[in-house]
Design a protein around this motif. Sequence first.
Motif, PDB file in Angstrom:
ATOM      1  N   GLY A 174       0.803  -1.221   0.000  1.00 26.29           N
ATOM      2  CA  GLY A 174       0.000   0.000   0.000  1.00 26.29           C
ATOM      3  C   GLY A 174       0.838   1.274   0.000  1.00 26.29           C
ATOM      4  O   GLY A 174       2.070   1.234   0.107  1.00 26.29           O
ATOM      5  N   ALA A 199       0.909   5.428   1.449  1.00 24.66           N
ATOM      6  CA  ALA A 199       0.338   6.430   2.348  1.00 24.66           C
ATOM      7  C   ALA A 199      -0.262   7.576   1.529  1.00 24.66           C
ATOM      8  O   ALA A 199       0.296   7.966   0.501  1.00 24.66           O
ATOM      9  CB  ALA A 199       1.411   6.966   3.289  1.00 24.66           C
ATOM     10  N   PRO A 200      -1.400   8.149   1.952  1.00 26.49           N
ATOM     11  CA  PRO A 200      -2.038   9.240   1.197  1.00 26.49           C
ATOM     12  C   PRO A 200      -1.105  10.414   0.921  1.00 26.49           C
ATOM     13  O   PRO A 200      -1.206  11.050  -0.126  1.00 26.49           O
ATOM     14  CB  PRO A 200      -3.204   9.653   2.101  1.00 26.49           C
ATOM     15  CG  PRO A 200      -3.529   8.421   2.880  1.00 26.49           C
ATOM     16  CD  PRO A 200      -2.220   7.730   3.115  1.00 26.49           C
ATOM     17  N   ASP A 238      -6.146   4.612  -5.447  1.00 30.33           N
ATOM     18  CA  ASP A 238      -6.780   4.399  -4.149  1.00 30.33           C
ATOM     19  C   ASP A 238      -5.923   3.376  -3.412  1.00 30.33           C
ATOM     20  O   ASP A 238      -5.677   2.276  -3.930  1.00 30.33           O
ATOM     21  CB  ASP A 238      -8.208   3.880  -4.317  1.00 30.33           C
ATOM     22  CG  ASP A 238      -8.929   3.766  -2.983  1.00 30.33           C
ATOM     23  OD1 ASP A 238      -8.460   4.394  -2.010  1.00 30.33           O
ATOM     24  OD2 ASP A 238      -9.937   3.046  -2.915  1.00 30.33           O
ATOM     25  N   SER A 239      -5.443   3.736  -2.242  1.00 29.26           N
ATOM     26  CA  SER A 239      -4.537   2.841  -1.535  1.00 29.26           C
ATOM     27  C   SER A 239      -4.571   3.120  -0.047  1.00 29.26           C
ATOM     28  O   SER A 239      -4.945   4.205   0.397  1.00 29.26           O
ATOM     29  CB  SER A 239      -3.101   3.006  -2.073  1.00 29.26           C
ATOM     30  OG  SER A 239      -2.221   2.089  -1.460  1.00 29.26           O
ATOM     31  N   LYS A 240      -4.136   2.110   0.708  1.00 33.20           N
ATOM     32  CA  LYS A 240      -4.034   2.228   2.151  1.00 33.20           C
ATOM     33  C   LYS A 240      -2.865   1.366   2.612  1.00 33.20           C
ATOM     34  O   LYS A 240      -2.699   0.243   2.146  1.00 33.20           O
ATOM     35  CB  LYS A 240      -5.331   1.775   2.820  1.00 33.20           C
ATOM     36  CG  LYS A 240      -5.356   1.987   4.324  1.00 33.20           C
ATOM     37  CD  LYS A 240      -6.702   1.547   4.897  1.00 33.20           C
ATOM     38  CE  LYS A 240      -6.729   1.741   6.411  1.00 33.20           C
ATOM     39  NZ  LYS A 240      -8.025   1.296   7.002  1.00 33.20           N
ATOM     40  N   LEU A 241      -2.057   1.925   3.482  1.00 30.56           N
ATOM     41  CA  LEU A 241      -0.890   1.189   3.952  1.00 30.56           C
ATOM     42  C   LEU A 241      -1.300  -0.164   4.536  1.00 30.56           C
ATOM     43  O   LEU A 241      -2.196  -0.255   5.365  1.00 30.56           O
ATOM     44  CB  LEU A 241      -0.141   2.003   5.019  1.00 30.56           C
ATOM     45  CG  LEU A 241       0.761   3.138   4.516  1.00 30.56           C
ATOM     46  CD1 LEU A 241       1.344   3.901   5.693  1.00 30.56           C
ATOM     47  CD2 LEU A 241       1.880   2.592   3.631  1.00 30.56           C
ATOM     48  N   SER A 295      -2.845  -2.549   3.075  1.00 31.98           N
ATOM     49  CA  SER A 295      -4.076  -3.132   2.517  1.00 31.98           C
ATOM     50  C   SER A 295      -4.073  -3.206   1.002  1.00 31.98           C
ATOM     51  O   SER A 295      -5.086  -3.543   0.394  1.00 31.98           O
ATOM     52  CB  SER A 295      -5.304  -2.334   2.986  1.00 31.98           C
ATOM     53  OG  SER A 295      -5.371  -2.337   4.388  1.00 31.98           O
ATOM     54  N   SER A 297      -3.165  -1.629  -3.125  1.00 34.05           N
ATOM     55  CA  SER A 297      -3.386  -0.427  -3.940  1.00 34.05           C
ATOM     56  C   SER A 297      -4.273  -0.747  -5.131  1.00 34.05           C
ATOM     57  O   SER A 297      -4.370  -1.898  -5.572  1.00 34.05           O
ATOM     58  CB  SER A 297      -2.049   0.127  -4.443  1.00 34.05           C
ATOM     59  OG  SER A 297      -1.185   0.430  -3.377  1.00 34.05           O
TER      60      SER A 297
END
Length: 433
Positions: free
Chosen positions: A334, A336-337, A382-385, A387, A389
Amino acid sequence: MEQTLKILVVDDNEVDRMAVRDALTKAGLQMELFEVSNGNDAFSALNTTAYDCVFFNYRLPDQHGLTFIQQLRSSKIKVPSVVLTAQGDEQIAVQLIKAGATDYLSKSKISPEMLVQVLRSAIRIYWAEMQAALVNQQLRESHEQLLRKNQELERQQQQIQIQNFKLLEVSQLKSYFLATMSHELRTPMNAIIGFSQILFRSKFGQLTHQQADMVERILSNGKHLLMLVNEVLDFSKLEAGRLDLKAEIFDVSKVINLAVGEMRSLADAKNLSLLVQTDLQNTLVFNDPVRIKQILINLLSNAIKFTESGEIWVEVKELPASRVTIVVRDTGIGIAPRNFKRIFEAFRQVDQTITRKYPGTGLGLAIIDSLVRMMGGKIFLDSKLGSGSMFKIELPRQITLSTEAADAPDVQLDSDDIFSSAKNPHHSSSQTR
């Protein structure tokens, strides 16, 4: 408590001076009165003492009142001044006021009330003029300061323009250098790859296990290095505006399956599932198939690189307004924003250290972003560390080529065209693994 005024009376006539003195005394003013009989003495007194007002006869024994006023102005002595005139000399008094006197009073009208009125009026006028002069001086200083600042800003702007020209020149030289070096490097790299492949052919003799392993390493590293060189070459062309799209009608699902097939061995090496789902009513598009494949391979390469376990999905779906979307999802580390924008910058990687775990030039996503823009499309992240991408690309079915691509076919795709496949409609919806 009323302020004590310092008043100077300049007149060679003792009777006239007495009349002024008596009128001021009867008016009850708090004052210090000083008297002189000629202009020279008056000038000397004004040079040494600050007076609140001067009453002077316009006809002095040693000089005319006009000369007296001019002498005060040339000496930069500023004081309220009232001209004392004889009956019928008002015209002369007006000339003196134009020359710099504050006001005038006929000697025949001297009275406590009139004298106090003229005195206070002269002082008010004087201070109003002083205030106006001060404001004008401040305005002039501000104007001069603004002029100096504007000149400094213009100088700085010229310096910035010069620096920009230099930076542009350096950037162009860098782009040309990268393009030249990348082009020169590709020739020996292709030779290394070609000879490595030849060594695997049985007619040149059977390789031992150790030899085959070494040639395999040469071939693998050669292909990897060629990919890096090609990235630098593409980026330099994009920067220089010399990369053109070569559009044609092709089956996008076949290009996607071809790209996935090339990357499947890398996914298998990490025990990653690689899924493809195509849901298009019409799989034909007008675009550059080589660049579409390059975009997908770059996205898949990143997904495999940053995913240690789990799955990678490739989805192709219809969108309204004759558009299609290609989505690549993974279950990787993932992003980070705060790094969403940074990863699309050239040479930018989240980990910039020389000991970073994941290698690469940092050009892949920058090239993808530029190519998608050239195609008139958009890219979303769209991504989350921890989890995974999701990269989603939206493209028109028919791209618009630049005017420079004069040799490109003039293709119009509408409901009656080949894209509609009216005579042989088909719907492709598949999932492979």
